[in-house]
Design a protein around this motif. Sequence first.
Motif, PDB file in Angstrom:
ATOM      1  N   LEU A  94     -19.649  30.163 -18.763  1.00 13.40           N
ATOM      2  CA  LEU A  94     -18.604  30.943 -19.438  1.00 13.40           C
ATOM      3  C   LEU A  94     -18.716  30.687 -20.924  1.00 13.40           C
ATOM      4  O   LEU A  94     -18.696  29.540 -21.359  1.00 13.40           O
ATOM      5  CB  LEU A  94     -17.221  30.502 -18.951  1.00 13.40           C
ATOM      6  N   LEU A  95     -18.837  31.737 -21.714  1.00 12.59           N
ATOM      7  CA  LEU A  95     -19.000  31.551 -23.152  1.00 12.59           C
ATOM      8  C   LEU A  95     -17.622  31.323 -23.772  1.00 12.59           C
ATOM      9  O   LEU A  95     -16.831  32.242 -23.904  1.00 12.59           O
ATOM     10  CB  LEU A  95     -19.681  32.755 -23.782  1.00 12.59           C
ATOM     11  N   LEU A  97     -15.729  30.473 -26.971  1.00 16.37           N
ATOM     12  CA  LEU A  97     -15.858  30.354 -28.425  1.00 16.37           C
ATOM     13  C   LEU A  97     -14.603  29.787 -29.064  1.00 16.37           C
ATOM     14  O   LEU A  97     -14.477  29.764 -30.279  1.00 16.37           O
ATOM     15  CB  LEU A  97     -16.175  31.714 -29.039  1.00 16.37           C
ATOM     16  N   PRO A 148      -7.523  34.392 -18.365  1.00 16.05           N
ATOM     17  CA  PRO A 148      -8.150  35.721 -18.430  1.00 16.05           C
ATOM     18  C   PRO A 148      -9.524  35.759 -17.782  1.00 16.05           C
ATOM     19  O   PRO A 148      -9.992  36.824 -17.395  1.00 16.05           O
ATOM     20  CB  PRO A 148      -8.263  35.998 -19.931  1.00 16.05           C
ATOM     21  N   ARG A 151     -10.249  37.851 -14.731  1.00 17.52           N
ATOM     22  CA  ARG A 151     -10.492  39.298 -14.734  1.00 17.52           C
ATOM     23  C   ARG A 151     -11.616  39.680 -15.690  1.00 17.52           C
ATOM     24  O   ARG A 151     -12.270  40.688 -15.489  1.00 17.52           O
ATOM     25  CB  ARG A 151      -9.232  40.043 -15.152  1.00 17.52           C
ATOM     26  N   LEU A 152     -11.774  38.921 -16.763  1.00 21.84           N
ATOM     27  CA  LEU A 152     -12.710  39.340 -17.793  1.00 21.84           C
ATOM     28  C   LEU A 152     -14.040  38.662 -17.575  1.00 21.84           C
ATOM     29  O   LEU A 152     -14.095  37.473 -17.321  1.00 21.84           O
ATOM     30  CB  LEU A 152     -12.174  38.959 -19.173  1.00 21.84           C
ATOM     31  N   ASP A 155     -18.622  38.843 -22.068  1.00 24.48           N
ATOM     32  CA  ASP A 155     -18.348  39.117 -23.472  1.00 24.48           C
ATOM     33  C   ASP A 155     -16.868  39.138 -23.783  1.00 24.48           C
ATOM     34  O   ASP A 155     -16.425  38.649 -24.807  1.00 24.48           O
ATOM     35  CB  ASP A 155     -18.943  40.467 -23.847  1.00 24.48           C
ATOM     36  N   TYR A 156     -16.075  39.734 -22.887  1.00 22.39           N
ATOM     37  CA  TYR A 156     -14.658  39.843 -23.160  1.00 22.39           C
ATOM     38  C   TYR A 156     -14.025  38.466 -23.246  1.00 22.39           C
ATOM     39  O   TYR A 156     -13.188  38.195 -24.095  1.00 22.39           O
ATOM     40  CB  TYR A 156     -13.985  40.665 -22.071  1.00 22.39           C
ATOM     41  N   ALA A 158     -15.551  35.844 -24.196  1.00 24.40           N
ATOM     42  CA  ALA A 158     -15.970  35.272 -25.480  1.00 24.40           C
ATOM     43  C   ALA A 158     -15.019  35.708 -26.585  1.00 24.40           C
ATOM     44  O   ALA A 158     -14.603  34.905 -27.416  1.00 24.40           O
ATOM     45  CB  ALA A 158     -17.406  35.710 -25.802  1.00 24.40           C
ATOM     46  N   ILE A 159     -14.622  36.979 -26.576  1.00 30.28           N
ATOM     47  CA  ILE A 159     -13.732  37.461 -27.638  1.00 30.28           C
ATOM     48  C   ILE A 159     -12.371  36.786 -27.544  1.00 30.28           C
ATOM     49  O   ILE A 159     -11.835  36.304 -28.532  1.00 30.28           O
ATOM     50  CB  ILE A 159     -13.551  38.978 -27.550  1.00 30.28           C
ATOM     51  N   ILE A 160     -11.811  36.780 -26.325  1.00 30.29           N
ATOM     52  CA  ILE A 160     -10.478  36.195 -26.167  1.00 30.29           C
ATOM     53  C   ILE A 160     -10.478  34.749 -26.662  1.00 30.29           C
ATOM     54  O   ILE A 160      -9.592  34.335 -27.408  1.00 30.29           O
ATOM     55  CB  ILE A 160     -10.067  36.222 -24.671  1.00 30.29           C
ATOM     56  N   LEU A 162     -12.568  33.347 -28.728  1.00 30.68           N
ATOM     57  CA  LEU A 162     -12.785  33.313 -30.180  1.00 30.68           C
ATOM     58  C   LEU A 162     -11.457  33.521 -30.899  1.00 30.68           C
ATOM     59  O   LEU A 162     -11.144  32.834 -31.880  1.00 30.68           O
ATOM     60  CB  LEU A 162     -13.787  34.398 -30.576  1.00 30.68           C
ATOM     61  N   PHE A 163     -10.665  34.448 -30.398  1.00 30.84           N
ATOM     62  CA  PHE A 163      -9.378  34.701 -31.030  1.00 30.84           C
ATOM     63  C   PHE A 163      -8.432  33.534 -30.830  1.00 30.84           C
ATOM     64  O   PHE A 163      -7.633  33.218 -31.709  1.00 30.84           O
ATOM     65  CB  PHE A 163      -8.771  35.990 -30.496  1.00 30.84           C
ATOM     66  N   PHE A 164      -8.533  32.904 -29.685  1.00 30.62           N
ATOM     67  CA  PHE A 164      -7.719  31.707 -29.477  1.00 30.62           C
ATOM     68  C   PHE A 164      -8.058  30.662 -30.534  1.00 30.62           C
ATOM     69  O   PHE A 164      -7.167  30.059 -31.144  1.00 30.62           O
ATOM     70  CB  PHE A 164      -7.965  31.160 -28.070  1.00 30.62           C
TER      71      PHE A 164
END
Lengths: 481, 305
Positions: A94-95, A97, A148, A151-152, A155-156, A158-160, A162-164
């Motif tokens: 799991l990526l 970030l 998340p 369900r995700l 890549d998704y 990774a974004i979530i 990263l925003f965290f």
Amino acid sequence: MSLDSPPPAGPRVGSDEWVARQAHRREYLPSWLGSLERASERAGWWPKLAAAAAAAAVLPLFGLGQFQLQVGIDALVIALLAVGLNIVVGWAGLLDLGYVAFFGCGAYGYALVSSGQIGANGIHLPSYLSIPLVMAAVAGLGLLVGWPSRRLIGDYLAIITLFFGEAFVEFTNNVAPSVLGGPNGIVGVDAIRLFGYTFTTNKSYYYLLVIVLVVTMGVLRLLDTSRTGRAWRAVREDPLAAASMTIPVNRVKLMAFAFGAAVAALAGTLFAAQQISVFPTDFDTPILILVYAGLILGGAGSIAGACTGALVVMVVYDGLLRSPTESGYLFYGLILLTLLAKLRPWRRLALVLAATVALGYAIHAIAAAVSDSAVAGGPHSAGLIAGALRDWVVVPASATVAGNWGFVALVCLLVALVQVSSQWRTILLPPTLYLASFVWETRLAAEPAITRQLMIGAILIVMMNARPQGLFGSRRVEALT
Amino acid sequence: MAFFFQELVNGLTTGALYALVALGFSMVYGVLKLLNFAHGDLYMVGAYVGFFVIQWFGGATSLSIPVPLLLVIMFALAAGLVGGLGVAIERFAYRPLRDAPRIAPLITAIGISFFLESAALLLFGAQYRVYNTPDFINAHSGITIGSVTINSVQILVLVMGLILMVGLQQLVNWTKLGRQMRAVAADREAAEMLGVNVNFTIALTFFLGSALAGVAGVMAGLLFNQVTSTIGFIAGLKAFTAAVVGGIGSIPGAMLGGLLIGLAESFVTGYLSSTYSNLLVFGLLIAVMLVRPSGLLGQAQLQKV
């Protein structure tokens, strides 16, 4: 296609991990590298861990100064982080970030419950209480952030995350300045006190970190070889297949997040106690990229790789690249080593080296003949290297602009070098090497802070392209594509 | 009410900017299924190109050519150079990893982003470079409706943004190139078997996406007046948010997402406080992702075995 054309390079479709390993052994069998590798394979995992721990324990006896000890402590903290990140990225695939945010939460959590920040007298929990508490709380947060991932995919997620991570920095900077301190952070954090001993000196923290790292690695090794570890790898390879083998995919992913977060929190508590303070900038993206660089360099998926990679990256980043002399040795040494390892046969290597030397003297002679100011500046390296290069590398009086153009040209040449055929590569190599030396002496050695960042970025790019499994990771082969 | 409309105009302008960056990001995701973390840094490079064009023609106060010509040169050069950089990155770093596990190109992209940012720091220094837009484009000229002012830079950004977005939409929907791009996005192997030059199509997509980021960078320089090596990261984050909120891979979605993010940011800054604007944008993203992971206009992907 004729019948006797050579087989395609790289692992072939249908070959599995075992075949790849055998092929790797055959390839290395005759060389001394191969025998070294076999010896280390025979030694087994636990004795090697013990040997590494012993080596780390005797290291400070060789009279390390405060600076070296601080580098060691920082390297150990990053190594602990990399080992924790390895659970999420290397094993579960799991990526994540936002990993550094867990580190930050651990540090802030420890700082809040062991300083005068909350209430009139502050909370000063004893360490044997505060550290497990913070670890448990951050592991809970890891579950929440990992939620998340049910369900995700990829890549998704990774974004979530990263925003965290970004949200954590924004949060600590802006929200509740009376408690979290805003950009000024929290200062006056208590030292760790365990078994009646208070850790105050850098040396004591060094030993504490060595012990914590070794114990963490041991625990993770047990975890890796357990049902859970196998489940993680199954989920990484193919979640759907894992689910149909009755592995509870979602629960396994969340476990990876929680374990990773707990290790990061542990690193955070030690970091906060050793620094005596925490600031939002300590947990920003550059740290994340450092941890990733360590993990990738060592090889995601292997505990020893993650630890070694992070230690190497940090010692180079924090220790060696600070002084122009040592960084010069490192730079030229690395170039020479790469050439020695990659350029075959020996005739070609000798040709390239001789051409580079000749090219340098020729260019220097021409430049000196054309104008005096073109060779007015001396090389930026010091010591032996400076003496050797004085009449070889051209350093103009105003080096900055020339160095900048040189840097751009060097990047273009390097990109071209990868694309062209091997004949052209031999021709292009000497100018590239000369240009690299030129840019180093004019710009890179003069700006060590920026050079360190460039190096970290380059490690990520080059490792992913040249050796995605890292220095110590095992080669992963797709059974079917 | 005037304040509301003023904020609306400001929001639409920054929204158009984010939408342009998000478009390129979304296009690249469409054909390669790759989150190009370096996209925001391409935008930063574009902004620097614009700055150096202004310097080249004598600086903001003493321009040696007429302003419209300067703008054309700025946009064309930024689009060309940044587009070329994007193609080079794709060729050098992403193409060898096309069949690697998904995580490998992502980490490469992070590395490239970090490398570009540090390289900009090395080449251009840490100081803010200032466009001095008001010196050559009169800030007070423009349209005034009631008490709402839309200044000329905002008009430029809005009109150009609209033209580029509509043009791109037409390109993707109605030209041969667009059809090839959609074919590669749908199924790369099948497209290759049907005679689509996949490598060329992907390189072209990178060129178009990166050029859009470069143009957006120049616009940002004109609008916000300053450039530094770190502006790419936060702009990249906003563009991810825009692309993801709208539905990643969908071009109308990226536009909608960009405008939404711009408006949300503008209204939060105007009515609440600028401190929380970034936190709110992140919160919005996480909320959308949890409720509708495929985004507002995206389609949920079926998993095939």
